[in-house]
Design a protein around this motif. Structure first.
Motif, PDB file in Angstrom:
ATOM      1  N   GLY A   1      28.727  57.775  24.449  1.00  0.00           N
ATOM      2  CA  GLY A   1      27.659  58.674  24.011  1.00  0.00           C
ATOM      3  C   GLY A   1      27.256  58.550  22.559  1.00  0.00           C
ATOM      4  O   GLY A   1      26.589  59.434  22.032  1.00  0.00           O
TER       5      GLY A   1
ATOM      6  N   LYS B   1      40.416  56.574  36.361  1.00  0.00           N
ATOM      7  CA  LYS B   1      40.520  55.113  36.318  1.00  0.00           C
ATOM      8  C   LYS B   1      39.810  54.545  37.523  1.00  0.00           C
ATOM      9  O   LYS B   1      40.011  55.002  38.641  1.00  0.00           O
ATOM     10  CB  LYS B   1      41.994  54.676  36.328  1.00  0.00           C
ATOM     11  CG  LYS B   1      42.203  53.166  36.204  1.00  0.00           C
ATOM     12  CD  LYS B   1      41.766  52.664  34.841  1.00  0.00           C
ATOM     13  CE  LYS B   1      41.156  51.311  34.772  1.00  0.00           C
ATOM     14  NZ  LYS B   1      40.038  50.860  35.383  1.00  0.00           N
TER      15      LYS B   1
ATOM     16  N   SER C   1      40.545  44.785  30.830  1.00  0.00           N
ATOM     17  CA  SER C   1      40.265  44.736  32.270  1.00  0.00           C
ATOM     18  C   SER C   1      41.108  43.705  33.004  1.00  0.00           C
ATOM     19  O   SER C   1      41.003  42.501  32.749  1.00  0.00           O
ATOM     20  CB  SER C   1      38.787  44.448  32.568  1.00  0.00           C
ATOM     21  OG  SER C   1      37.953  45.465  32.049  1.00  0.00           O
TER      22      SER C   1
ATOM     23  N   SER D   1      31.912  47.942  22.542  1.00  0.00           N
ATOM     24  CA  SER D   1      32.571  47.810  23.837  1.00  0.00           C
ATOM     25  C   SER D   1      31.552  47.262  24.817  1.00  0.00           C
ATOM     26  O   SER D   1      30.503  47.863  25.026  1.00  0.00           O
ATOM     27  CB  SER D   1      33.064  49.203  24.277  1.00  0.00           C
ATOM     28  OG  SER D   1      33.344  49.221  25.653  1.00  0.00           O
TER      29      SER D   1
ATOM     30  N   SER E   1      26.555  51.266  25.462  1.00  0.00           N
ATOM     31  CA  SER E   1      25.159  51.094  25.853  1.00  0.00           C
ATOM     32  C   SER E   1      24.236  50.860  24.651  1.00  0.00           C
ATOM     33  O   SER E   1      23.362  49.988  24.681  1.00  0.00           O
ATOM     34  CB  SER E   1      24.680  52.334  26.613  1.00  0.00           C
ATOM     35  OG  SER E   1      25.548  52.598  27.690  1.00  0.00           O
TER      36      SER E   1
ATOM     37  N   ASP F   1      30.530  45.846  28.642  1.00  0.00           N
ATOM     38  CA  ASP F   1      30.884  45.987  30.061  1.00  0.00           C
ATOM     39  C   ASP F   1      30.135  44.948  30.881  1.00  0.00           C
ATOM     40  O   ASP F   1      29.164  45.276  31.565  1.00  0.00           O
ATOM     41  CB  ASP F   1      30.490  47.386  30.567  1.00  0.00           C
ATOM     42  CG  ASP F   1      31.104  48.504  29.746  1.00  0.00           C
ATOM     43  OD1 ASP F   1      32.332  48.507  29.595  1.00  0.00           O
ATOM     44  OD2 ASP F   1      30.352  49.365  29.262  1.00  0.00           O
TER      45      ASP F   1
ATOM     46  N   ASP G   1      38.061  44.854  36.379  1.00  0.00           N
ATOM     47  CA  ASP G   1      38.571  46.205  36.120  1.00  0.00           C
ATOM     48  C   ASP G   1      39.397  46.720  37.300  1.00  0.00           C
ATOM     49  O   ASP G   1      38.937  46.727  38.442  1.00  0.00           O
ATOM     50  CB  ASP G   1      37.388  47.148  35.854  1.00  0.00           C
ATOM     51  CG  ASP G   1      37.804  48.607  35.690  1.00  0.00           C
ATOM     52  OD1 ASP G   1      38.672  48.878  34.850  1.00  0.00           O
ATOM     53  OD2 ASP G   1      37.261  49.458  36.425  1.00  0.00           O
ATOM     54  N   GLY G   2      40.629  47.109  37.022  1.00  0.00           N
ATOM     55  CA  GLY G   2      41.493  47.691  38.051  1.00  0.00           C
ATOM     56  C   GLY G   2      42.018  46.700  39.081  1.00  0.00           C
ATOM     57  O   GLY G   2      42.696  47.095  40.028  1.00  0.00           O
TER      58      GLY G   2
ATOM     59  N   ASP H   1      40.242  56.363  30.066  1.00  0.00           N
ATOM     60  CA  ASP H   1      38.866  56.651  30.459  1.00  0.00           C
ATOM     61  C   ASP H   1      38.835  58.136  30.792  1.00  0.00           C
ATOM     62  O   ASP H   1      39.561  58.593  31.672  1.00  0.00           O
ATOM     63  CB  ASP H   1      38.471  55.856  31.710  1.00  0.00           C
ATOM     64  CG  ASP H   1      38.247  54.374  31.407  1.00  0.00           C
ATOM     65  OD1 ASP H   1      38.293  53.990  30.228  1.00  0.00           O
ATOM     66  OD2 ASP H   1      38.020  53.612  32.362  1.00  0.00           O
TER      67      ASP H   1
HETATM   68  O1  1PR Z   1      27.815  53.387  26.828  1.00  0.00           O
HETATM   69  O2  1PR Z   1      28.356  53.987  24.494  1.00  0.00           O
HETATM   70  O3  1PR Z   1      28.188  55.765  26.237  1.00  0.00           O
HETATM   71  O4  1PR Z   1      30.065  54.174  26.189  1.00  0.00           O
HETATM   72  C1  1PR Z   1      30.617  54.397  27.455  1.00  0.00           C
HETATM   73  C2  1PR Z   1      31.955  53.750  27.465  1.00  0.00           C
HETATM   74  O5  1PR Z   1      32.570  54.097  28.683  1.00  0.00           O
HETATM   75  C3  1PR Z   1      31.891  52.250  27.401  1.00  0.00           C
HETATM   76  O6  1PR Z   1      32.832  51.799  26.454  1.00  0.00           O
HETATM   77  C4  1PR Z   1      32.284  51.774  28.799  1.00  0.00           C
HETATM   78  O7  1PR Z   1      33.153  50.648  28.708  1.00  0.00           O
HETATM   79  C5  1PR Z   1      33.029  52.945  29.358  1.00  0.00           C
HETATM   80  N1  1PR Z   1      32.796  53.147  30.794  1.00  0.00           N
HETATM   81  C6  1PR Z   1      31.655  53.591  31.354  1.00  0.00           C
HETATM   82  N2  1PR Z   1      31.828  53.704  32.688  1.00  0.00           N
HETATM   83  C7  1PR Z   1      33.072  53.340  32.958  1.00  0.00           C
HETATM   84  C8  1PR Z   1      33.694  53.335  34.281  1.00  0.00           C
HETATM   85  O8  1PR Z   1      34.834  52.928  34.456  1.00  0.00           O
HETATM   86  N3  1PR Z   1      32.968  53.777  35.291  1.00  0.00           N
HETATM   87  N4  1PR Z   1      34.918  52.549  31.650  1.00  0.00           N
HETATM   88  C9  1PR Z   1      33.690  52.980  31.772  1.00  0.00           C
HETATM   89  C10 1PR Z   1      35.253  51.438  31.118  1.00  0.00           C
HETATM   90  C11 1PR Z   1      36.836  49.863  31.429  1.00  0.00           C
HETATM   91  C12 1PR Z   1      38.007  50.035  30.568  1.00  0.00           C
HETATM   92  C13 1PR Z   1      39.267  50.016  31.408  1.00  0.00           C
HETATM   93  C14 1PR Z   1      39.686  48.577  31.469  1.00  0.00           C
HETATM   94  C15 1PR Z   1      41.119  48.383  31.806  1.00  0.00           C
HETATM   95  N5  1PR Z   1      36.363  51.117  31.788  1.00  0.00           N
HETATM   96  O9  1PR Z   1      37.962  51.184  29.835  1.00  0.00           O
HETATM   97  O10 1PR Z   1      40.132  50.835  30.742  1.00  0.00           O
HETATM   98  O11 1PR Z   1      38.872  47.920  32.413  1.00  0.00           O
HETATM   99  O12 1PR Z   1      41.397  48.853  33.067  1.00  0.00           O
HETATM  100  P1  1PR Z   1      42.604  48.235  33.898  1.00  0.00           P
HETATM  101  O13 1PR Z   1      43.696  47.953  32.944  1.00  0.00           O
HETATM  102  O14 1PR Z   1      43.007  49.352  34.824  1.00  0.00           O
HETATM  103  O15 1PR Z   1      42.085  47.030  34.595  1.00  0.00           O
HETATM  104  P2  1PR Z   1      28.514  54.329  25.964  1.00  0.00           P
END
Ligand code: 1PR
Length: 569
Positions: free
Chosen positions: A345, A272, A517, A415, A378, A417, A491-492, A259
């Motif tokens: 994006g 993260k 996640s 992707s 999104s 969420d 997540d996390g 990320d």
């Molecule tokens: O909406 O097309 O601009 O894409 C944005 C992208 O960014 C999406 O794919 C969305 O999943 C990701 N995203 C947006 N905000 C966050 C955030 O964390 N605040 N991250 C985010 C997504 C989830 C996974 C993470 C797993 C594994 N994070 O990427 O890597 O949950 O984590 P873990 O092994 O530590 O549990 P757009």
């Protein structure tokens, strides 16, 4: 670079040409782009890495005046390596693009996987079964047999495939076959060669150290042919079938996810979150877990099967003004010879100078910088909402359709969420697809055993009312090639993947599902692979914090009998 022998690269303008360029350099050669038809006539060694659709590849070859010199080059038996579509276009035709004639060098028509027994596209690492020896796969029978029947204790070597269409073996093309691979209940051509013309369905440039070694063996021999050693590329005599008859098997993939976002100083860092909150507790600084290119290289070297970059704040910025992200990608593609997915994006937008960009324009920049797949978050939710609102009509205008049309479905990941919305019983949410929780730790605050999963936009910041099942079905219909399933709640948390959610989505779609996640230990990977049909599992935090090495995950998969890509470096 002056001493490196030259290899001509036939780029027809679509897809990720950067990876093959990087791989040729890594193999010790100097890539030179074909710009004019004459560049084909004067090439010593020609590599044709096709990407995208059969029809668009042939049309572009013809429009740019490349088709005729290419046919002459092939007819003259000069050193050639086609990759993926670059192999398929050697055939007469393809179901992918009815009515479009291929180069017609190999008899037969390319057909689509039926999808009866496996997800389509085939995305991932599969074995190959050589039929005869060749510089490409191994000069001796012994070297070739090692591909499919490795020494005791070792896992079979795997190469990276990504395609929905394939060339089946027929009596008419049997004498071309160098190796076959098995998928979806069918045996298809993995590599061909006749004389000095060779081609692969798999991507050597994305197949790790093994792929680079294979490319190097071919280019060394091909260069020798060009320099007058006529027999240097010689392959064994045509064979009736593979040396080892047992079918090859697709590996379950282990994906490392980065990320990425700008920190408060404006640098792109790997961060993260915990349930998507990436700031230190109490709204402090953005957590900084390292530099994106360095981490990517480390994961490549440690055996990650794929690396995924998510630009997690791109939704609120101008994605293409995020030049550092393109630089990160270019650096990553030069260091890591496995597939790279990039998201964040990807949507239509107007930049600060008033210029309008389509999501296809944005994706094209990512592909050119070195992405193999792009991931849409999104905007996929918006596309799915529109698809359902229109009663399931595709307009052709959504980001998914636009990108899939040019780059192919296999290059488009959605992707998602989602966040759980608990209900006491399914009747409480009659218009939603409700999932039953099978693990007490996932029950709701009032002991609820049911939830529907609401897709969010902007990384959990905005709800949509759309459930994940409805999103998945819409995105598959629009042409997405893979579904990456995150979960804000997990997540996390390191408590394991949400098997109920993943299992539910695997049942909803026929495209590959990537579980994400919640990974906390190697057993979480074997668990998600043995209890769901997920084809890949992704983790971030445990890898970044060095709590679990990728090799420990692979070791666990081996112990649990899960097909995986071993250490072949
Ligand atoms: O909406 O097309 O601009 O894409 C944005 C992208 O960014 C999406 O794919 C969305 O999943 C990701 N995203 C947006 N905000 C966050 C955030 O964390 N605040 N991250 C985010 C997504 C989830 C996974 C993470 C797993 C594994 N994070 O990427 O890597 O949950 O984590 P873990 O092994 O530590 O549990 P757009």
């Amino acid at each position: 670079a002056g001493e490196m022998p030259e290899v001509s690269l036939l780029d027809y303008g679509a897809g990720n040409i950067q990876s093959i360029r990087n791989a040729i350099v890594k193999a010790g050669f100097s890539p030179k782009d074909v710009v004019t038809p004459d560049d084909i006539r004067t090439a010593k060694v020609l590599v044709f890495p096709g990407v995208g659709a059969f029809g668009s590849a042939m049309e572009t070859l013809t429009a740019r005046g490349f088709a005729e010199p290419l046919k002459e080059y092939l007819a003259a038996d000069r050193p050639f390596l086609g990759i993926c579509i670059g192999m398929q276009t050697l055939f007469e035709a393809s179901e992918e693009s009815p009515g479009v004639a291929g180069l017609g060098v190999i008899p037969g028509t390319i057909t689509r996987f039926k999808g009866a027994m496996a997800a389509v596209p085939q995305i991932g690492w599969n074995g190959v079964s050589p039929w005869r020896a060749s510089p490409l796969l191994g000069d001796s029978e012994e070297a070739c047999r090692a591909w499919s029947a490795p020494a005791a204790g070792a896992s079979p070597s795997k190469l990276y495939f990504v395609h929905s269409f394939r060339a089946e073996v027929t009596d008419a093309n049997r004498d071309w076959v160098l190796a076959s691979t098995d998928y979806d209940g069918s045996r298809f051509i993995a590599a061909v060669q006749r004389g000095n013309v060779a081609a692969t369905q798999f991507h050597p440039e994305k197949s790790g150290a093994l792929g680079i070694a294979l490319l190097r063996r071919f280019l060394v021999a091909a260069t020798a042919v060009a320099n007058g050693d006529a027999g240097a590329l010689k392959a064994g005599a045509p064979a009736a079938g593979p040396w080892v008859a047992s079918p090859t098997r697709l590996a379950r993939r282990v994906v490392a996810c980065l990320d990425v976002r700008s920190n408060d100083a404006g640098d792109l860092v790997v961060t993260k979150g915990d349930q998507y909150d990436v700031r230190e507790s109490g709204g402090g600084a953005v957590r900084n877990l390292g530099k994106p290119v360095e981490l990517c290289q480390r994961y490549y070297e440690e055996g990650a099967d794929e690396v995924c970059f998510l630009n997690i704040t791109a939704f609120r910025e101008m994605p293409l003004e995020e030049q550092p992200m393109l630089e990160v990608l270019a650096g990553a593609a030069a260091a890591a010879f496995v597939p790279l997915t990039v998201g964040g994006g990807i949507r239509d937008y107007t930049d600060s100078a008033g210029k309008h960009w389509t999501s296809l324009d944005v994706a094209a920049r990512y592909f050119r910088a070195g992405a193999d797949k792009i991931s849409v978050g999104s905007d996929a939710v918006r596309a799915a909402l529109a698809w359902h609102a229109s009663g399931g009509k595709a307009t052709g205008a959504s980001c998914i359709e636009q990108i899939a049309r040019v780059y192919g479905s296999q290059a488009v990941v959605v992707s998602v969420d989602p966040r759980r919305v608990y209900v006491a019983s399914p009747e409480d949410a009659p218009d939603k697809h409700v999932v039953e929780m099978t693990e007490p730790r996932r029950f709701g605050p009032a002991g609820e055993r049911y939830a529907w999963y609401e897709c969010t936009l902007s990384g959990g910041r905005e709800g949509s009312g759309l459930d994940t099942n409805a999103l998945a079905r819409a995105c598959e219909a629009l042409g997405a090639g893979e579904l990456l399933v995150n979960c804000v709640d997990e997540d996390g948390q390191k408590q394991g993947f949400d098997l109920d959610l993943i299992g539910d989505l695997c049942a909803a779609v026929g495209i590959p599902v990537v579980a994400s996640s919640g990974a906390g230990k190697p057993q979480h990977f074997s668990e998600v692979f043995s209890r769901t049909r997920a084809e890949a599992a992704l983790a971030a935090g445990i890898f970044h914090r060095r709590e679990v090495p990728i090799s420990a995950v692979k070791g666990e998969l081996a112990a649990a009998g899960v097909e995986h890509r071993g250490d072949d470096a």
